[in-house]
Design a protein around this motif. Structure first.
Motif, short mmCIF file in Angstrom:
data_model
loop_
_atom_site.label_atom_id
_atom_site.label_comp_id
_atom_site.label_asym_id
_atom_site.label_seq_id
_atom_site.Cartn_x
_atom_site.Cartn_y
_atom_site.Cartn_z
N ASP B 194 -8.14 -4.19 -0.63
CA ASP B 194 -6.94 -3.45 -0.99
C ASP B 194 -5.68 -4.07 -0.41
O ASP B 194 -5.65 -4.45 0.75
N ARG B 195 -4.66 -4.18 -1.24
CA ARG B 195 -3.32 -4.59 -0.84
C ARG B 195 -3.30 -5.98 -0.19
O ARG B 195 -2.45 -6.26 0.67
N ASP B 259 2.18 -0.25 -5.92
CA ASP B 259 3.11 -0.86 -4.96
C ASP B 259 2.98 -2.38 -4.96
O ASP B 259 2.05 -2.94 -5.51
N MET B 260 3.93 -3.01 -4.24
CA MET B 260 3.77 -4.36 -3.70
C MET B 260 3.60 -5.48 -4.72
O MET B 260 2.82 -6.41 -4.50
N TYR B 262 5.79 -7.79 -5.33
CA TYR B 262 6.31 -9.00 -4.67
C TYR B 262 5.39 -9.45 -3.53
O TYR B 262 5.05 -10.63 -3.42
N THR B 263 4.98 -8.52 -2.69
CA THR B 263 4.18 -8.89 -1.52
C THR B 263 2.87 -9.58 -1.95
O THR B 263 2.43 -10.53 -1.33
N TRP B 363 9.40 4.47 -0.41
CA TRP B 363 9.37 3.67 0.82
C TRP B 363 9.30 2.19 0.51
O TRP B 363 9.73 1.38 1.31
N ASN B 364 8.78 1.83 -0.68
CA ASN B 364 8.63 0.38 -0.87
C ASN B 364 9.64 -0.19 -1.86
O ASN B 364 9.29 -0.89 -2.79
N SER B 366 12.30 -1.47 -0.10
CA SER B 366 12.92 -2.30 0.92
C SER B 366 12.87 -3.77 0.46
O SER B 366 11.85 -4.17 -0.09
#
Lengths: 142, 441
Positions: B194-195, B259-260, B262-263, B363-364, B366
């Motif tokens: 995950d993630r 989420d995420m 980009y990350t 929250w994400n 940022s």
């Protein structure tokens, strides 16, 4: 009495000055590591832990002020970065629900750099983590 | 009700004039009682500062209750009480029951019960339903709307997945004896790890057998579980807001998107795109629907379902041909935590049957400023949005810009409608309950 206050103020200020100048002379290597670590932080960590390390209540723990982050158990920190975290654990009196990413692809130097950034940003101040320490820790992490 | 009975009696005894007079005088007494009740309601006045909220013209707000703890979903009783589900126990209890004896709008804690944390709470036909992160309980309500068996509820569902992430179980009830329970996927996008950057998306996603959807159970059976529940809809990553639309007799949900981008895929997305995508989505749900998670996400700029990068997507390729489309899409990551179709008569006509959505706040996004932290209204006609969404109530965060979620002093999380048509909003930071009223200032 006022004089005593003044004297102690001078002492405090001068000791602060001394320690700061000591830091400046000893630590260009740390500074370089912290700067490199910031780049990694912004790519890998910021989305969840936020620019200011404040985290997200109940989802992603804060890094600023966190006892584990500032602590001396570097093996634990290296393990969290490499393996991520999915367990339900209490962190400084609170629980957080999101899973943390694993980062097995980061090099020893990159892990040291990002730890140095996290451990020395915001209100945090902690000892240097070296790539050699990360390398040694990595061998203990299965 | 009474006046209807009386008027038919009046018709029946039309010729008996004396009796007509008698009934008319009784009717007068009842009407007088009604107007007394009305004037009591009028004593609910907005706080001078509207409880710190910014609202459309004509609306006011007051703090009905404060410092309750982590107030998640809320539900009003017909009798004017309020049940609040807590995400962390306060004094060992996870449900708070509030009443307002003097009808001034300021509520008092009458009792608290339930030794479990959770999010979901709902009322249907004299029963209160509440969820922990793995079970659903049912309580009997008395004629005052008070739970009669606070320590011995019937456990109607047990053993649902609680794997930390997206563990809250939101609930809604239909008119045919069923309860709908969201089981959020304990995952961002069903990656093997995950993630985690470079980790592949699992295909088929095994999570969908037990989560990432809405399950249907009977309201009156004990200890149901996966074995006898129905997976009513799938491909829903994490639904926190859901409501049964009485006009359409149908389930509607709001989903938290992934989420995420980009990350996880820095070569494909930049931080701005990752902050703006994917959309938060609202769906009209029919039995058997698939909303496409984890294989696709919705992009409200391209107005299409886009193949997830974990499954070969590049931010452009479409996907999910068999998946349903959202009926409304909102900016990314704002976290729609509650959905309520407004059925009251207190607010102006445009609000009738429209949807209120409480956005918990992002929250994400940022390093961009965070978004959400407000209650949105979207008008509806015949079960479909009939106009653009608008911010209805803002100012919960207490700060102009929320850079980091910790800055927010309050975060909207639950919605319920009082029998007088007021709208309640709960906050799970401080445990504030806001009451929004029209023309009461």
């Amino acid at each position: 009495m006022k004089y005593v206050y003044f004297l102690s103020l001078v002492l405090v200020l001068s000791s602060a000055f001394v320690s700061r100048s000591a830091t400046n002379t000893v630590q260009p290597a740390i500074k370089a590591s912290i700067d490199r670590g910031k780049t990694i932080y912004l790519q890998r960590c910021m989305a969840c832990h936020q620019v200011d390390g404040s985290g997200v209540p109940r989802l992603n723990p804060p890094l600023d002020g966190a006892s584990t982050v500032k602590g001396n158990d570097k093996l634990k920190l290296v393990r969290i970065i490499i393996k991520g975290m999915t367990e339900r654990v209490e962190i400084d009196g609170e629980y957080y629900d999101n899973n943390m990413s694993a980062n097995p692809d980061l090099t020893d130097t990159q892990i040291a750099d990002v730890l140095n950034y996290i451990r020395n940003s915001w209100s945090n101040k902690a000892s240097l983590v070296t790539a050699a320490e990360v390398k040694a820790a990595r061998t203990k992490i299965k | 009700m009474f006046s209807f009975v009386l008027s038919s009696q009046i018709q029946h005894y039309m010729k008996k004039i004396v009796l007509v007079f008698l009934l008319a005088s009784i009717s007068f007494v009842i009407n007088a009682n009604d107007s007394t009740k009305f004037s009591l309601n009028n004593q609910v006045v907005a706080d001078a500062d509207n409880a710190g909220l910014t609202l459309p013209s004509g609306f006011g707000a007051l703090i009905a209750a404060d410092n309750l703890g982590r107030a998640r979903h809320i539900v009003a009783t017909k009798q004017g009480g309020l049940y609040v589900k807590l995400e962390r126990l306060v004094g060992g209890k996870g449900i708070v029951y509030l009443t307002d004896a003097n009808k001034d709008g300021k509520m008092e804690v009458e009792t608290s019960f339930g030794n479990y944390i959770g999010t979901g709470i709902a009322i249907k036909d004299n029963y209160l339903y509440a969820s922990s992160n793995e079970d659903v309980f049912r309580y009997q309500l008395d004629e005052n709307g008070k739970v009669t068996n606070p320590d011995n509820p019937q456990r109607i569902v047990k053993g649902l997945w609680d794997k930390r992430q997206h563990a809250s179980k939101s609930i809604a009830l239909d008119n045919a004896g069923n309860i709908y329970v969201n089981i959020g996927a304990p995952s961002n996008s069903c990656q093997e790890v995950d993630r985690t950057k470079g980790s592949k998306g699992m295909y088929p996603c095994p999570i969908l057998d037990s989560a990432g959807g809405i399950w249907q159970f009977k309201v009156d059976q004990t200890d149901q579980g996966y074995h006898n529940g129905v997976r009513y809809a799938t491909g829903l990553r994490n639904v926190v807001g859901l409501d049964w639309n009485q006009q359409q007799n149908k389930l509607y949900v709001t989903m938290h998107g992934r989420d995420m981008l980009y990350t996880l895929y820095p070569d494909m997305f930049d931080t701005t795109v990752s902050a703006e995508l994917p959309s938060e989505t609202m769906y009209e749900i029919n039995k058997g629907d698939d909303a496409g998670w984890p294989y696709v996400y919705y992009d409200h700029f391209q107005k299409k379902k886009v193949l997830s990068p974990e499954y070969g997507g590049d931010g452009k390729k479409a996907g999910g041909e068999k998946a349903i489309d959202p009926i409304a899409a909102f900016p990314a990551h704002m976290a729609p935590n509650a959905l309520l179709f407004y059925t009251g008569n207190q607010f102006p006509a445009k609000y009738k049957n429209g949807a209120f959505i409480a956005f918990h706040g992002s929250w994400n996004r940022s390093p961009l400023p965070q978004e959400g932290y407000y209650v949105v209204f979207i008008p509806f006609e015949n079960g479909k949005p009939s106009g653009q969404w608008e911010v209805f109530a803002n100012g919960f965060s207490g700060t102009e810009v929320v850079k980091n979620p910790r800055d927010a002093k309050h975060r909207p999380c639950g919605l319920t409608e009082d029998s007088d048509g007021s709208l309640y909003v709960s906050d799970d930071v401080k445990g504030t309950v806001y009451r929004i009223v029209y023309n009461a200032k």
